[in-house]
Design a protein around this motif. Structure first.
Motif, PDB file in Angstrom:
ATOM      1  N   VAL A   1       0.888  -1.660  -0.078  1.00 30.50           N
ATOM      2  CA  VAL A   1      -0.147   0.131  -0.001  1.00 30.50           C
ATOM      3  C   VAL A   1       0.701   0.609  -0.065  1.00 30.50           C
ATOM      4  CG1 VAL A   1      -1.392   1.508   1.739  1.00 30.50           C
ATOM      5  CG2 VAL A   1      -1.768  -1.138   1.271  1.00 30.50           C
ATOM      6  N   GLY A  41       4.391   1.250  -0.814  1.00 27.27           N
ATOM      7  CA  GLY A  41       4.775   1.183  -2.129  1.00 27.27           C
ATOM      8  C   GLY A  41       4.474   1.505  -3.371  1.00 27.27           C
ATOM      9  N   ARG A  42       3.865   1.222  -3.497  1.00 27.97           N
ATOM     10  CA  ARG A  42       2.798   0.793  -4.993  1.00 27.97           C
ATOM     11  C   ARG A  42       0.952   0.795  -4.679  1.00 27.97           C
ATOM     12  NH1 ARG A  42       5.404  -4.833  -7.631  1.00 27.97           N
ATOM     13  NH2 ARG A  42       5.713  -4.981  -5.096  1.00 27.97           N
ATOM     14  N   PRO A  43       1.182   2.386  -4.048  1.00 29.82           N
ATOM     15  CA  PRO A  43      -0.855   2.480  -4.108  1.00 29.82           C
ATOM     16  C   PRO A  43      -1.594   2.006  -4.770  1.00 29.82           C
ATOM     17  CG  PRO A  43       0.534   4.575  -4.322  1.00 29.82           C
ATOM     18  CD  PRO A  43       1.535   3.705  -4.123  1.00 29.82           C
ATOM     19  N   VAL A  44      -1.119   2.953  -6.478  1.00 29.23           N
ATOM     20  CA  VAL A  44      -2.232   1.966  -7.885  1.00 29.23           C
ATOM     21  C   VAL A  44      -2.262   1.071  -7.955  1.00 29.23           C
ATOM     22  CG1 VAL A  44      -3.108   2.871  -9.558  1.00 29.23           C
ATOM     23  CG2 VAL A  44      -1.363   4.384  -8.030  1.00 29.23           C
ATOM     24  N   ALA A  45      -0.696  -0.318  -7.949  1.00 28.44           N
ATOM     25  CA  ALA A  45      -0.834  -1.442  -8.148  1.00 28.44           C
ATOM     26  C   ALA A  45      -1.813  -2.018  -7.375  1.00 28.44           C
ATOM     27  CB  ALA A  45       0.678  -1.734  -8.297  1.00 28.44           C
ATOM     28  N   PHE A  46      -1.659  -1.983  -5.815  1.00 25.55           N
ATOM     29  CA  PHE A  46      -1.974  -2.176  -4.954  1.00 25.55           C
ATOM     30  C   PHE A  46      -3.248  -2.500  -5.408  1.00 25.55           C
ATOM     31  CE2 PHE A  46      -4.271  -2.900  -0.949  1.00 25.55           C
ATOM     32  CZ  PHE A  46      -3.779  -3.862  -0.484  1.00 25.55           C
ATOM     33  N   GLU A  47      -4.155  -1.372  -5.586  1.00 24.74           N
ATOM     34  CA  GLU A  47      -5.544  -0.960  -5.505  1.00 24.74           C
ATOM     35  C   GLU A  47      -6.028  -1.370  -6.704  1.00 24.74           C
ATOM     36  OE1 GLU A  47      -8.330   0.864  -3.934  1.00 24.74           O
ATOM     37  OE2 GLU A  47      -6.143   1.414  -2.524  1.00 24.74           O
ATOM     38  N   VAL A  48      -5.736  -2.043  -8.042  1.00 28.03           N
ATOM     39  CA  VAL A  48      -6.265  -2.926  -8.603  1.00 28.03           C
ATOM     40  C   VAL A  48      -5.687  -4.110  -8.220  1.00 28.03           C
ATOM     41  CG1 VAL A  48      -5.242  -3.656 -11.315  1.00 28.03           C
ATOM     42  CG2 VAL A  48      -4.781  -1.001 -10.103  1.00 28.03           C
ATOM     43  N   ILE A  49      -5.320  -4.752  -7.930  1.00 22.58           N
ATOM     44  CA  ILE A  49      -5.035  -6.032  -7.292  1.00 22.58           C
ATOM     45  C   ILE A  49      -6.454  -5.837  -6.507  1.00 22.58           C
ATOM     46  CG2 ILE A  49      -3.732  -7.495  -6.455  1.00 22.58           C
ATOM     47  CD1 ILE A  49      -3.098  -7.014  -9.552  1.00 22.58           C
TER      48      ILE A  49
END
Lengths: 519, 233
Positions: free
Chosen positions: A420, A422-430
């Motif tokens: 969350v 480190g890569r908030p957008v990527a995390f949100e997507v998954i």
């Protein structure tokens, strides 16, 4: 010589898989309510009984075709006879009795006492033969042996056989039998009042020429219809003394009826929970596949909700009755049994290997989860076991107990936190893909031979080309995930495709692969 | 935005795992606790902890960290205290990224109202993982490897630079899988709003500078793709 022959046959039967399988099959068919085919057998027998009684009623005033008479007297009776013999057979294990007696005699170094074994077998079978249900069965077969008109009435005993096939009727009998003492007392009370009032009314009325009560039987009939508050009025007392007796018996009648009603109501009230539980156990026995959740907590409720949302069935085992009630209020199937006890699974007749898709251990401590896991492993070595881990230091113990998947929430939250931040957008997507709230899903599709062959052909269609992302193929043979596979990859039966798309597109994709495969 | 400092409030088992996972990711890291017992627990786990109370005016944080480069995790034991902590942090620091733990959905809603940027409802996350592990074991395994294991397959978010050759093109104009061996799962199209859109939704987004592409691919392919993205038209 006879004893050797007897022991030989007993050992042969005991060791014969075909014999044991056949006996188990018939036992399940006749006696095991959890056996899925039993209900078909029961329905068939019920239909035969209804036909039988219908023919009996029809025969009173009409001509019935001899074929039907033959069917009723011989075919139906023969079927019932076979059923009776099968019940007699499966009631006890004769070969086991012989073997036990033989081993006992060998152990204490004396010759095999076949008489003792025969006596035990006879006693066992006699217990069956003299049971009420067995006597009804026997009477229901009677027309098979006799064609006398009077014996046709035995056909009516077939109606009583319905108790065997209908659980509700059996429950009614068992509920009432739990109040045997009260019913007996009531019977005595009613009999004494009837007897006394019959004699009294006879004494008071019989000498009066205007009275219709002239015999003791008239008096008895009048007493019975009066005490049970029916009062047809075809026999009425005409003397003052007789009317006084009538008043007394009417009051006594109210007492009898009230007493009878209270007995029945209290019997049902006391047994209500038991009836509900038995019904629930029956229902659980009929579920083909479900997730078994051991322990009920807010987490268990959430897990159950998620499974149900995905169209799965769940069963919860929880020892605490208050929690079970809460689970019922929450709309789940829950039983108040200890998931760590083998006895529980026997009592609720759950067949773990065939019914449980997986067992999820969510009890309040690692100790209880390990204990439950070992119990489940005794029942099935293969059923997938997933457990929550409360203390990280117990992880290895859970693995040793045979638990396949361990969820340690604290660690999970730590890992997610890293993503969350480190890569908030990527995390949100998954996260959105996994939660399935966005309308786009990440789905795994198990491929059969034809689907595997057609997979890329369908994936290349314009409909899917840019909107269905083939994340990869999981090769089950070498447990390897191949990301973004090229179209020349050879997919085999049993491989799993992971795709990302909207639900409707995934459904269409699967349908087309299937349809193409069918052609 | 790349944060240089991280701060965890509380030190229970959850906070400990958060600290273990993120402490190495930030040059500056600290744990703030409410009790001496938590302080001892943190010390035993290898972290230095500082005491705070909910009435604090947060001066010690301002003195110690550059607020513009700080991210905080609220992981107190009690949901009510966690909400109070979140609201008091938000009241003081308008733009501070706050990630908060919540027991369940109900508390999560309160955390959001209190101003948390991201809330993690423990109950729902755990239940989701349990059902996914049993229902979609392969998906779980693959995603777990991508996210948490030392796998070469990674997920990344790549910001489109101003002079990139993709600027002006549509998302579906490029065959990402064949050309770069990466898959574009989603795009944050700032012209249409700050939230992301899935590629699978089928909308053909116009790629603009500063849009973010969420891609999955092998480490080296992602690196090559990032480099290619910077190439001007």
């Amino acid at each position: 010589m006879f004893s050797q022959w007897m022991v030989g046959i007993a050992f042969f039967l005991h060791a014969s898989p075909r014999y044991r399988h056949a006996k188990k099959f018939f036992y399940n068919l006749l006696e095991n309510p959890a056996y899925p085919y039993k209900r078909f057998f029961d329905y068939t027998m019920m239909v035969l009984i209804v036909i039988s009684v219908y023919i009996l009623i029809l025969h009173v005033k009409h001509e019935v075709s001899p074929k039907w008479i033959f069917f009723n007297n011989y075919v139906v009776s023969f079927i019932f006879f076979i059923e009776y013999m099968l019940r007699l057979w499966v009631y006890s294990d004769t070969s086991k009795i012989v073997i036990e007696q033989y081993e006992h005699d060998v152990f204490i170094q004396r010759p095999f006492n076949y008489f003792n074994a025969l006596r035990t077998i006879f006693k066992n079978k006699l217990t069956f033969v003299t049971s009420t249900s067995s006597i009804i069965d026997m009477l229901a077969i009677m027309p098979f042996f006799h064609e006398f008109r009077i014996l046709r009435v035995f056909i009516l005993f077939r109606v009583f056989k319905l108790f065997r096939y209908s659980r509700s009727l059996s429950q009614l009998v068992s509920i009432l039998s739990s109040k045997k003492f009260e019913i007996f007392t009531l019977g005595i009370f009613a009999a004494v009042i009837i007897l006394v009032s019959s004699v009294l009314i006879y004494v008071m009325e019989a000498h009066n020429p205007e009275s219709k009560i002239n015999t003791l039987f008239d008096a008895l009939y009048w007493s019975v219809v009066t005490i049970f508050t029916v009062g047809y009025g075809d026999f009425v007392p005409v003397t003052d003394e007789g009317r006084i007796v009538a008043m007394a018996i009417i009051i006594a009648g109210i007492a009898v009826i009230s007493f009878a009603t209270s007995i029945v109501v209290s019997a049902f009230t006391e047994k209500l929970d038991q009836i509900k539980e038995e019904k629930l156990i029956d229902d659980v026995g009929k579920i083909d596949q479900f997730y078994l959740i051991c322990g009920y907590s807010p987490l268990a409720a959430e897990v159950a909700r998620q499974f149900i949302r995905h169209g799965n069935k769940i069963v919860i085992l929880e020892l605490d009755k208050e929690k079970v009630q809460q689970a019922h209020k929450d709309g789940f199937t829950a039983l108040a049994y200890d998931s760590g006890s083998l006895h529980s699974y026997q009592a609720i007749k759950i067949d773990i290997p065939s019914q449980a898709k997986a067992v999820i251990l969510l009890r309040e401590s690692d100790v209880l989860n390990v204990y439950t896991a070992l119990t489940i492993r005794e029942l099935s070595k293969k059923v997938p076991l997933l457990s929550i881990l409360h203390q990280d230091e117990n992880r290895r113990k859970l693995s040793f107990a045979g638990i396949n998947e361990i969820v340690y929430t604290q660690e999970l939250i730590g890992l997610i936190s890293k993503e969350v931040s480190g890569r908030p957008v990527a995390f949100e997507v998954i996260h959105a893909l996994r939660s399935e709230n966005s309308g786009v899903f990440i789905e795994e599709i198990g491929l059969d031979a034809t689907m595997a062959e057609r997979f890329f052909e369908i994936a290349k269609l314009p409909l899917f080309h840019k909107r269905l992302i083939v994340l990869g193929i999981y090769k089950t043979s070498d447990r390897k995930f191949l990301f973004n596979p090229s179209t020349d990859l050879i997919i085999k039966e049993g491989d799993v495709a992971i795709v990302i798309a909207t639900r409707s597109l995934i459904d269409e994709f699967q349908t087309l692969m299937y349809q193409k495969g069918k052609r | 935005m790349i944060y240089k400092s991280a701060l965890v409030f509380g030190f229970n088992e959850y906070a400990k795992q958060i600290a273990l996972q993120i402490s190495g990711e930030y040059p500056s890291f600290a744990v703030f606790v409410m009790t001496e017992a938590e302080k001892t627990f943190a010390r035993l786990a290898g972290f230095e902890a500082e005491l705070f109370d909910l009435s604090e005016d947060w001066k010690s944080i301002e003195e110690r960290f550059n607020i513009n480069e700080l991210i905080v995790f609220c992981a107190l034991d009690n949901d009510a205290e966690n909400v109070f902590l979140t609201i008091s942090l938000r009241a003081t620091f308008e733009n501070l990224p706050i990630i908060a733990l919540a027991g369940d959905h109900e508390s999560a809603e309160k955390m959001k109202s209190a101003g948390a940027n991201k809330v993690m409802p423990i109950l729902q996350i755990t239940a989701g993982i349990i059902s996914e592990m049993l229902e979609k074991p392969t998906v779980t395994e693959v995603l777990h490897d991508i996210f948490y294991e030392d796998s070469k397959l990674k997920i990344a978010q790549i910001t489109v630079s101003k002079g990139s050759f993709v600027v002006g093109k549509h998302l579906h104009d490029i065959d990402w899988g064949n050309e770069y061996d990466v898959l574009v799962l989603a795009i944050v199209d700032f012209q249409l709003g700050a939230t992301f859109s899935f590629t699978s939704r089928g909308h053909n987004h116009h790629i603009d500078p500063d849009d973010i592409l969420v891609v999955i691919g092998y480490e080296d392919k992602i690196a090559a793709f990032s480099k290619a993205m910077e190439v001007s038209v």
